[in-house]
Design a protein around this motif. Structure first.
Motif, mmCIF file in Angstrom:
data_model
loop_
_atom_site.group_PDB
_atom_site.id
_atom_site.type_symbol
_atom_site.label_atom_id
_atom_site.label_comp_id
_atom_site.label_asym_id
_atom_site.label_seq_id
_atom_site.Cartn_x
_atom_site.Cartn_y
_atom_site.Cartn_z
ATOM 1 N N ALA A 49 11.318 -22.980 -0.032
ATOM 2 C CA ALA A 49 11.269 -22.404 1.313
ATOM 3 C C ALA A 49 12.465 -22.867 2.146
ATOM 4 C CB ALA A 49 9.962 -22.790 1.997
ATOM 5 N N VAL A 50 12.861 -24.127 1.993
ATOM 6 C CA VAL A 50 14.030 -24.625 2.715
ATOM 7 C C VAL A 50 15.286 -23.884 2.254
ATOM 8 C CG1 VAL A 50 15.503 -26.633 3.084
ATOM 9 C CG2 VAL A 50 13.014 -26.880 3.170
ATOM 10 N N VAL A 78 13.103 -13.647 9.866
ATOM 11 C CA VAL A 78 12.599 -14.267 8.641
ATOM 12 C C VAL A 78 12.882 -15.769 8.665
ATOM 13 C CG1 VAL A 78 12.865 -14.388 6.141
ATOM 14 C CG2 VAL A 78 12.816 -12.157 7.284
ATOM 15 N N ALA A 79 14.106 -16.130 9.093
ATOM 16 C CA ALA A 79 14.454 -17.548 9.187
ATOM 17 C C ALA A 79 13.533 -18.276 10.155
ATOM 18 C CB ALA A 79 15.906 -17.695 9.623
ATOM 19 N N GLY A 80 13.194 -17.613 11.264
ATOM 20 C CA GLY A 80 12.290 -18.224 12.230
ATOM 21 C C GLY A 80 10.917 -18.483 11.636
ATOM 22 N N VAL A 81 10.400 -17.505 10.889
ATOM 23 C CA VAL A 81 9.090 -17.678 10.248
ATOM 24 C C VAL A 81 9.136 -18.831 9.253
ATOM 25 C CG1 VAL A 81 7.411 -16.614 8.703
ATOM 26 C CG2 VAL A 81 8.404 -15.285 10.574
ATOM 27 N N LEU A 82 10.198 -18.868 8.432
ATOM 28 C CA LEU A 82 10.331 -19.942 7.460
ATOM 29 C C LEU A 82 10.485 -21.294 8.149
ATOM 30 C CD1 LEU A 82 12.667 -18.260 4.815
ATOM 31 C CD2 LEU A 82 10.273 -18.913 4.499
ATOM 32 N N ALA A 83 11.253 -21.339 9.240
ATOM 33 C CA ALA A 83 11.441 -22.594 9.961
ATOM 34 C C ALA A 83 10.128 -23.108 10.518
ATOM 35 C CB ALA A 83 12.462 -22.409 11.081
ATOM 36 N N VAL A 84 9.338 -22.200 11.100
ATOM 37 C CA VAL A 84 8.024 -22.603 11.621
ATOM 38 C C VAL A 84 7.154 -23.135 10.488
ATOM 39 C CG1 VAL A 84 5.883 -21.753 12.642
ATOM 40 C CG2 VAL A 84 8.086 -21.061 13.607
#
Length: 784
Positions: A100-101, A128-134
């Motif tokens: 995920a990172v 998408v990056a925001g969702v993964l970061a959360v």
């Protein structure tokens, strides 16, 4: 102008470097995954590795399709992870977080990929990056949240201590000869435990050295009246004032041992003096077991040897034992004071050879030191000293852990080990097999066997009984009680037996177990399983149970697992690599259990460490093999030596999924597991032995004793991080902890000062098992 012109070049190098890194990761995964699949393991790592390899190449060439391919692989990884591991948090972290990172980084650079490919950069990638970061941040945050393995569905009410029933002294290692580690005290309770603070600290000046000889502080002090008695790993004894920690006297046995130095506790006896007793006679005496095989009686009032005991205070335990090579026989556990006798067994070095020192158990008169009786597991005709010119039977099962005593029944309960060596038993005698890895009840008057119950038949796993038996009266449904004995084991089984008759109270079934094929060995077709009691941490492992801090060490653990034979708890050692889980450390170990008689809850701490082993033909054993802890053990006198290694990842982490150590509460009346919590964090340890300095409550292997109090508290310090903790004994919630200067393997104890009326919690802190940090602390906590 210059900045704009340089941007495409920077992006080119950024994307190229990222792509190459992803491709290299994919290449490693694909190579390891191919090998894993060839062993019959999961195909996931091969497929994910190939996907990452192609994705990385495409990203290095600045093709958006590389990001799309990785996105598909990441989604499929999440689906596979749930299918493979279920919804358990730590297994999912191991499978998904790293990828995920990487996905987050790819999403952030995706607009650059689009521009490099001549396309307009959209904003969807940032979403998408925001969702993964959360998700990544939430996962990292949840790592710090304590989570029960089993959550309490109900909680017993706390019953106040009735006037006149308060505990007065802590006179035995387990508080009583029943080994209950329970204190009827409630001055310190759930409402004020968070206010505990250090009252005093005492330094023994005798720091156990962890290198070479492997000395460890595993002591639980005694308290008699206004005096505490504590011993160090090297056998020094200190008498301290209970309120100030001020030293009253010190006794130095001036002993030595080449390895395994420890003093888990002292014995205590108080008897009236005879009318003709001399000036050096002792009414109150301590019994010190030493690493060089002596039993010393010490005057509890002045710290001088009791001249009326043995030879000027000393009984030589090497008498009648035959040859004792340095380090082959010593005392490591507390002697048992049972009325008028003090009883000792002894630790015998494992796995060097057959015919090692005898496992005899001996009782000596507490006043004179005269031998009262002896139990020789190899010769029932020897009841005191052997005939002139002979020795006790060599190489017999020994009793290295603590024993228990029921004065009403007149029985002493011995948890026996197995005849050495551990992993080849073709040379053992019928009597070796009869009493090996058993609970043996002896008549305290003469040492004769009343009954015995075996927990492992023909033990090939070093599943000797490591813990003091708990003697406890279990309420029945008719208003009475059953005189029970509860025995925890290295294999994660808990046996509950009628301590008067030896007949199981909780049902035991003989079940078929795997059979081996080592020439010259024999195998028990069945083993006893305590089917009406909870089993703890002894499940048969599957490939999907493998774990790692990253997918890479998880993959390596899977490869190791698939390269070994594993058929459950009783997987027999063989000429091929085999996995034993739990391993020879456990499971449960010498800390035993504590119990709260007001709720019938028994508290059990465990460790979950596997052992990878295989037999080595005699001609192939390297010179100088010893394997006191791990490595090659010689097992001289048998056709085989053995290799023993902990089942750890390349990062030094147990290969199976967390937790690696827990605390559990079991209702002895209903025989149900009431709650279970991971114990210990990676604050003071971590991958490759590097301290993470993070209080992540993953649950680490435990080693030590616990303390239960009538106020509904459970104290424990035997973790790999440096804390003394208090749990709510009704639900397992941690409600207080104090930072220790070093770790502890010792058992907490508690007392009320007869002078001030103040209750103290005491812990000895000399260092945790896996930590190089060592100390010499005795620390008392009290309310302000």
């Amino acid at each position: 102008m210059n900045e704009q012109a340089g941007a495409p070049g920077t992006a080119k190098w950024l994307l190229g470097g990222l792509g190459i890194l992803i491709a290299l990761i994919g290449l490693v995964l694909a190579g390891g995954g191919a090998y894993l699949s060839s062993l019959g393991g999961s195909w996931y790592f091969l497929l994910m590795g190939l996907a990452m390899l192609v994705s990385g190449v495409l990203i290095a060439r600045r093709k958006p399709s590389g990001a799309w391919l990785y996105a598909v692989a990441l989604v499929l990884t999440a689906i596979w992870a749930v299918w493979d591991a279920g919804l358990d948090f730590w297994p999912l972290v191991s499978r998904v977080l790293t990828f995920a990172v990487i996905g987050l980084v790819i999403a952030l650079v995706f607009p650059s990929l689009q521009r490099a490919d001549g396309r307009a950069a959209g904003r969807g990638a940032f979403a998408v990056a925001g969702v993964l970061a959360v998700g990544v941040v939430a996962t990292l945050g949840y790592m710090f949240v304590p989570t029960h393995v089993v959550t309490a569905s109900s909680e017993p009410a706390v019953q106040p201590v009735k006037p006149g029933t308060e505990q007065k002294d802590w006179a035995h290692w387990g508080n009583t000869t029943a080994g209950n580690r329970f204190a009827a005290l409630d001055q310190i309770n759930k409402g004020n435990v968070d206010k505990l603070q250090v009252a005093w600290t005492f330094h023994t000046g005798d720091v156990p050295q962890s290198t070479g000889a492997g000395a460890e502080d595993q002591n639980t002090p005694l308290q008699i009246g206004d005096t505490l008695y504590s011993c160090t790993a090297y056998g020094k004894v200190f008498a301290l004032d209970v309120d100030t920690g001020k030293q009253r006297w010190m006794f130095d046995p001036k002993g030595s041992a080449p390895n395994w130095q420890r003093c888990r506790g002292l014995g205590y006896s108080e008897t009236p003096l005879a009318a003709d007793a001399g000036p050096q006679a002792c009414a109150k005496r301590l019994f010190l077991p030493t690493g060089d095989a002596r039993l010393i009686a010490i005057n509890a009032e002045n710290g001088e040897a009791c001249a009326d005991f043995g030879d000027n205070g000393v009984v030589d335990l090497s008498v009648d034992m035959g040859e004792i090579k340095p380090g082959y026989y010593q005392q490591t556990s507390t002697p048992l004071v049972a009325g008028d006798v003090v009883i000792v067994g002894g630790r015998v070095a494992d796995n060097f050879s057959t015919g090692e020192p005898p496992g005899v158990v001996r009782a000596f008169d507490v006043r004179t030191g005269e031998l009262a009786w002896a139990w020789d597991p190899g010769n029932p005709n020897i009841t005191k000293r052997p005939p002139e010119g002979q020795t006790y039977t060599r190489g017999t099962p020994n009793v290295w852990s603590a024993m228990s005593y029921d004065a009403k029944l007149g029985l002493v309960y011995l948890p026996t080990g197995n005849a050495t060596p551990d992993f080849f038993a073709g040379t053992r005698t019928e009597l070796d097999d009869k009493y090996s890895s058993s609970i043996v009840a002896l008549d305290v008057k003469n040492g004769q066997v009343r009954w015995h119950f075996q927990t492992t038949h023909h033990d090939l796993w070093d599943f000797d009984l490591p813990a003091q038996p708990l003697l406890y009266d279990i309420p029945d449904d008719k208003g009475g009680v059953q005189p029970a004995l509860a025995q925890v084991t290295k294999q994660g089984e808990i046996f509950v037996i009628n301590r008067e008759t030896g007949v199981p109270i909780a049902k035991v079934e003989e079940k078929p177990v795997p059979q081996g094929n080592v020439p010259g060995e024999r195998y028990s077709p069945t083993q006893p399983f305590s089917v009406e009691m909870p089993s703890i941490g002894n499940q048969t492992l599957k490939e999907s149970d493998m774990w790692g801090a990253t997918p890479f060490d998880q993959m390596l653990c899977r490869i190791s697992f698939k390269g070994m034979r594993h058929e459950g708890v009783y997987t027999p050692p063989g000429l091929d690599p085999a996995l034993q889980f739990p391993g020879s450390l456990g499971g449960m170990n010498w800390g035993s259990v504590s119990v709260d008689p007001t709720s019938n809850y028994m508290f059990v701490n465990d460790m979950r460490l596997g052992l990878a082993n295989y037999m080595i033909p005699r001609a192939d054993i390297p010179k100088g093999a010893s394997g006191i802890e791990m490595g090659v053990v010689p097992q001289d006198g048998t056709p085989y030596g053995a290799m023993r290694q902990r089942f750890l990842s390349a990062a030094g982490i147990p290969c199976q999924k967390p937790p690696f150590g827990t605390m559990s509460a079991i209702d002895l009346k209903t025989r149900k597991l009431m709650w279970q919590v991971p114990v210990g964090t990676v604050q003071d340890t971590g991958p490759l032995g590097i301290r993470m300095h993070l209080p992540i409550p993953i649950g680490m292997p435990t080693l030590g004793a616990s303390l239960s109090t009538q106020s509904g508290l459970l104290f424990f310090a035997g973790t790999q991080d440096f804390y003394l903790r208090a749990f709510d004994s009704g639900n397992g919630n941690e409600i207080w902890k104090a930072r220790l200067p070093v770790g502890s393997q010792s058992g907490p104890m508690t007392y009320v000062s007869p002078k001030t009326g103040k209750q103290y919690i005491l812990i000895s802190a000399g260092g945790a098992r896996q930590s190089p940090d060592r100390g010499d602390y005795v620390i008392a906590y009290a309310l302000p």
